[in-house]
Design an enzyme around this catalytic site. Sequence first.
Site, PDB file in Angstrom:
ATOM      1  N   GLY A  10       1.153  -1.176   0.207  1.00  0.00           N
ATOM      2  CA  GLY A  10       0.172  -0.423   0.151  1.00  0.00           C
ATOM      3  C   GLY A  10       1.008   1.605  -0.207  1.00  0.00           C
ATOM      4  N   THR A  12       1.325   4.007   1.893  1.00  0.00           N
ATOM      5  CA  THR A  12       2.101   4.186   3.634  1.00  0.00           C
ATOM      6  C   THR A  12       2.998   3.031   3.595  1.00  0.00           C
ATOM      7  OG1 THR A  12       0.220   5.199   4.303  1.00  0.00           O
ATOM      8  CG2 THR A  12       2.098   4.238   5.946  1.00  0.00           C
ATOM      9  N   ARG A  34       1.503 -10.733  -0.677  1.00  0.00           N
ATOM     10  CA  ARG A  34       0.742 -11.689  -0.810  1.00  0.00           C
ATOM     11  C   ARG A  34       1.271 -12.013  -2.090  1.00  0.00           C
ATOM     12  NH1 ARG A  34      -5.662  -9.147   0.823  1.00  0.00           N
ATOM     13  NH2 ARG A  34      -4.408  -7.608   0.734  1.00  0.00           N
ATOM     14  N   GLY A  71      -4.798  -2.463   5.201  1.00  0.00           N
ATOM     15  CA  GLY A  71      -6.084  -1.306   5.533  1.00  0.00           C
ATOM     16  C   GLY A  71      -6.684  -1.811   3.733  1.00  0.00           C
ATOM     17  N   TYR A 122     -16.812   2.149   9.997  1.00  0.00           N
ATOM     18  CA  TYR A 122     -15.280   2.104   9.580  1.00  0.00           C
ATOM     19  C   TYR A 122     -14.617   2.436  10.612  1.00  0.00           C
ATOM     20  CZ  TYR A 122     -10.541   2.972   7.459  1.00  0.00           C
ATOM     21  OH  TYR A 122      -9.395   3.638   7.644  1.00  0.00           O
ATOM     22  N   LYS A 126     -11.566   0.464  13.533  1.00  0.00           N
ATOM     23  CA  LYS A 126     -10.459   0.335  13.934  1.00  0.00           C
ATOM     24  C   LYS A 126     -10.686   0.806  15.457  1.00  0.00           C
ATOM     25  CE  LYS A 126      -8.683   1.118   9.516  1.00  0.00           C
ATOM     26  NZ  LYS A 126      -7.379   0.290   9.314  1.00  0.00           N
ATOM     27  N   LEU A 149      -5.374  10.987   3.642  1.00  0.00           N
ATOM     28  CA  LEU A 149      -3.897  10.858   3.905  1.00  0.00           C
ATOM     29  C   LEU A 149      -4.143  10.771   1.674  1.00  0.00           C
ATOM     30  CD1 LEU A 149      -3.369   6.987   4.794  1.00  0.00           C
ATOM     31  CD2 LEU A 149      -2.349   8.998   5.859  1.00  0.00           C
ATOM     32  N   ARG A 156      -8.291   6.665  -6.412  1.00  0.00           N
ATOM     33  CA  ARG A 156      -9.479   6.739  -5.503  1.00  0.00           C
ATOM     34  C   ARG A 156     -10.375   8.381  -5.915  1.00  0.00           C
ATOM     35  NH1 ARG A 156      -7.440   4.243   0.624  1.00  0.00           N
ATOM     36  NH2 ARG A 156      -7.135   1.767  -0.542  1.00  0.00           N
TER      37      ARG A 156
END
Length: 210
Positions: A10, A12, A34, A71, A122, A126, A149, A156
Amino acid sequence: MKCLVIGATGATGYSLVQQLLEDDRFSEVVVFVRSEFPLENDKLKVHQVDFNNHDEWANLIQGDVAFSCLGTTLKQAGSKEKQWKVDYEYQYNFAKNASLNKVPVFVLVSAQGANSDSKMFYSRMKGELENAIDKLSFEKLVIMKPGLLKRPDSDRFGERLAEKMLNAFNSIGVFKSYKPLPVQVLASKMIEKAMSSEEDRIVVVSEFQN
């Protein structure tokens, strides 16, 4: 020092791994992914694993500090159940095995507004994750609670739109505390807090300067 990372593919996590590889305090950077990881470095060790079968690689989660920045979004996951699996179960299982293997320091990327009592799925998810990891036996737990972020070349749409709106408000002095946070700044702060000598067992970071 040896560090462990999940969520390395990701925005970050990728920035975090880059910074860890450049940091002389870390002699080995171990990532659990993965699929194939695009970076190569003498300090880097990559394990391709099945996050659904965490017990198969639990013995590999050994080191001095573990970073969890895994995430997904509800849209990407496809359902709340699938998002819960990635954002809660995968991260909790990683933390649990890190704790069992006596990793002393754990750094979790959570979210602004995380609260186990929230009515929002969400934020509640968290918050429940924070509470669950807090109960594990880490010598030091760092919880990062960033807002929006700023990811390089984000695809996105919602993030891009929110960033433009916040930047517009920021330019007239409104919502300064919600200024979009570059992932590079978040990654840097994660390392800083992991290596700090703060005496508190739990360190919560919700304010960032960038």
